[in-house]
Design a protein around this motif. Structure first.
Motif, PDB file in Angstrom:
ATOM      1  N   HIS A  63      37.876  29.888  82.319  1.00  0.00           N
ATOM      2  CA  HIS A  63      37.585  29.085  81.138  1.00  0.00           C
ATOM      3  C   HIS A  63      37.836  29.987  79.934  1.00  0.00           C
ATOM      4  CE1 HIS A  63      35.542  26.038  83.630  1.00  0.00           C
ATOM      5  NE2 HIS A  63      35.029  27.065  84.287  1.00  0.00           N
ATOM      6  N   CYS A  83      36.126  24.671  75.240  1.00  0.00           N
ATOM      7  CA  CYS A  83      36.796  25.456  76.271  1.00  0.00           C
ATOM      8  C   CYS A  83      38.275  25.393  75.912  1.00  0.00           C
ATOM      9  CB  CYS A  83      36.571  24.861  77.648  1.00  0.00           C
ATOM     10  SG  CYS A  83      37.459  25.759  78.941  1.00  0.00           S
ATOM     11  N   GLU A 109      40.850  26.788  77.782  1.00  0.00           N
ATOM     12  CA  GLU A 109      41.741  27.111  78.901  1.00  0.00           C
ATOM     13  C   GLU A 109      41.682  25.923  79.846  1.00  0.00           C
ATOM     14  OE1 GLU A 109      43.339  30.380  79.433  1.00  0.00           O
ATOM     15  OE2 GLU A 109      44.435  28.978  80.709  1.00  0.00           O
ATOM     16  N   PHE A 110      42.832  25.351  80.196  1.00  0.00           N
ATOM     17  CA  PHE A 110      42.814  24.174  81.051  1.00  0.00           C
ATOM     18  C   PHE A 110      42.152  24.512  82.384  1.00  0.00           C
ATOM     19  CE2 PHE A 110      44.649  21.321  84.252  1.00  0.00           C
ATOM     20  CZ  PHE A 110      44.078  20.152  83.783  1.00  0.00           C
ATOM     21  N   CYS A 111      41.049  23.804  82.684  1.00  0.00           N
ATOM     22  CA  CYS A 111      40.240  24.202  83.837  1.00  0.00           C
ATOM     23  C   CYS A 111      39.926  23.028  84.748  1.00  0.00           C
ATOM     24  CB  CYS A 111      38.958  24.872  83.355  1.00  0.00           C
ATOM     25  SG  CYS A 111      37.998  23.839  82.233  1.00  0.00           S
ATOM     26  N   HIS A 127      38.281  19.277  81.510  1.00  0.00           N
ATOM     27  CA  HIS A 127      38.456  20.377  80.562  1.00  0.00           C
ATOM     28  C   HIS A 127      38.266  19.925  79.114  1.00  0.00           C
ATOM     29  CE1 HIS A 127      40.510  23.270  78.033  1.00  0.00           C
ATOM     30  NE2 HIS A 127      41.374  22.345  77.704  1.00  0.00           N
ATOM     31  N   MET A 168      34.755  19.778  77.914  1.00  0.00           N
ATOM     32  CA  MET A 168      33.921  20.953  78.153  1.00  0.00           C
ATOM     33  C   MET A 168      33.719  21.657  76.814  1.00  0.00           C
ATOM     34  SD  MET A 168      34.499  24.099  80.770  1.00  0.00           S
ATOM     35  CE  MET A 168      33.517  25.588  80.667  1.00  0.00           C
TER      36      MET A 168
END
Ligand code: CUA
Length: 316
Positions: free
Chosen positions: A144, A179, A181-183, A187, A190
């Motif tokens: 993340h 967030c 960062e693609f998670c 995502h 988030m």
């Protein structure tokens, strides 16, 4: 800058002002360096267009001084920006000694924060204004990235590794955190709120907030239930390294090198005990790789940190 251009994120720290100044100045520099090129393209296109009675003899015209100056001056200007930006970047990774330490854990798909007194919150981060705050961050699953635009900070949060970032909010207010960062599926949602409060309001908030056992206190329970205290405790018969006052100190290893006992070292010692063996101790520690979950390791590390008077920043 806020208000002039409403897409610009709010500023909530001195750092954000510095970043914006750097960005603005760099933008101006790039305009100054590239404008002459585009202006001359237009001027030459008009002056030498076909059919125009221009002087096209094109004699050799060497002006060494001019050539050196148009190479050297932009080079020095850009180099100056490199120094400026780098020093700003280094600042971001050197937390001051009096920083308030808040633990942050990213997981699919939420941010969990815990204050030194055990106050927990999810998708919200309350901090006092004027006080440096250091976030010690880890992920329970995938990568993340904690992003607080108003502070101009963004730091990846990784499984199996600790990362840190620090800031000092300088005005109260409510801002966004994300967030970056693609998670996975959620995502995009988030994220949550970053709330900077006057110190008195923060103290009042701490009193109202949900207090759980602090990470360290939960770690202490795990320390006993998983049998760590059997070897590392005061009554142990096995010769294991003492953990008292370990955090932040240099540790001599079997192979002659010296490492600093930071969060990463403590974590690795629990999960990969054979990788870095403290000098003078037999390699008898079993691995807890498949025994402890990521969050349990975080708690144990917090507990071992709490047994030391050393704060992270004293190492600097
Ligand atoms: Cu977590 Cu994207």
């Amino acid at each position: 800058m806020n208000g002039v251009f409403s897409l610009w994120p709010s500023q909530a720290s001195a750092h954000s002002v510095q970043v914006d100044t750097l960005l603005g100045a760099f933008f101006v520099l790039i305009i100054l360096l590239s404008a002459p090129v585009f202006v001359l393209i237009v001027v030459f296109a008009v002056r030498y267009r076909r059919g125009r009675a221009a002087d096209r003899r094109h004699p050799v015209n060497q002006k060494v001084g001019l050539e050196i100056s148009w190479t050297l001056i932009p080079f020095l200007l850009v180099l100056g920006f490199y120094v400026w930006a780098t020093s700003l970047y280094f600042d971001l990774y050197r937390p001051p000694a009096d920083a308030l330490e808040i633990d942050a854990v990213g997981k699919q798909w939420m941010w969990k924060f815990q204050h030194p007194g055990g106050q927990r919150e999810i998708d919200e981060l309350h901090v006092p204004v004027g006080q440096p705050v250091r976030l010690a961050m880890a992920s329970q699953d995938v990568i993340h990235s904690l992003y607080i635009p108003a502070l101009r900070i963004k730091q990846d949060v990784l499984p199996g590794r600790y990362t840190t970032i620090w800031f000092t909010a300088d005005r109260p207010g409510e801002f966004r955190l994300h967030c970056a960062e693609f998670c996975g599926t959620d995502h995009s949602i988030m994220g949550g709120r970053f709330i900077a409060m006057e110190p008195a309001d923060y103290t009042a908030w701490l009193e109202r907030a949900d207090v759980d056992l602090s990470l360290a206190a939960q770690g202490e329970i795990l320390f006993r239930t998983h049998g760590c205290s059997g070897c590392h405790g005061p009554a142990a018969t096995v010769h294991a390294p003492p953990l008292e006052d370990l955090y932040g100190k240099p540790v001599p290893l079997q192979d002659g090198s010296v490492v600093t006992a930071d969060e990463q070292y403590i974590r690795d010692s629990i999960l990969l005990p054979q990788a870095q063996i403290a000098a003078g101790y037999p390699p008898i520690m079993p691995t807890f790789q498949n025994v402890l979950g990521e969050e349990e390791v975080l708690k144990l590390v917090a507990y071992i940190k709490s047994r030391s008077g050393t704060r992270w920043s004293d190492r600097q």
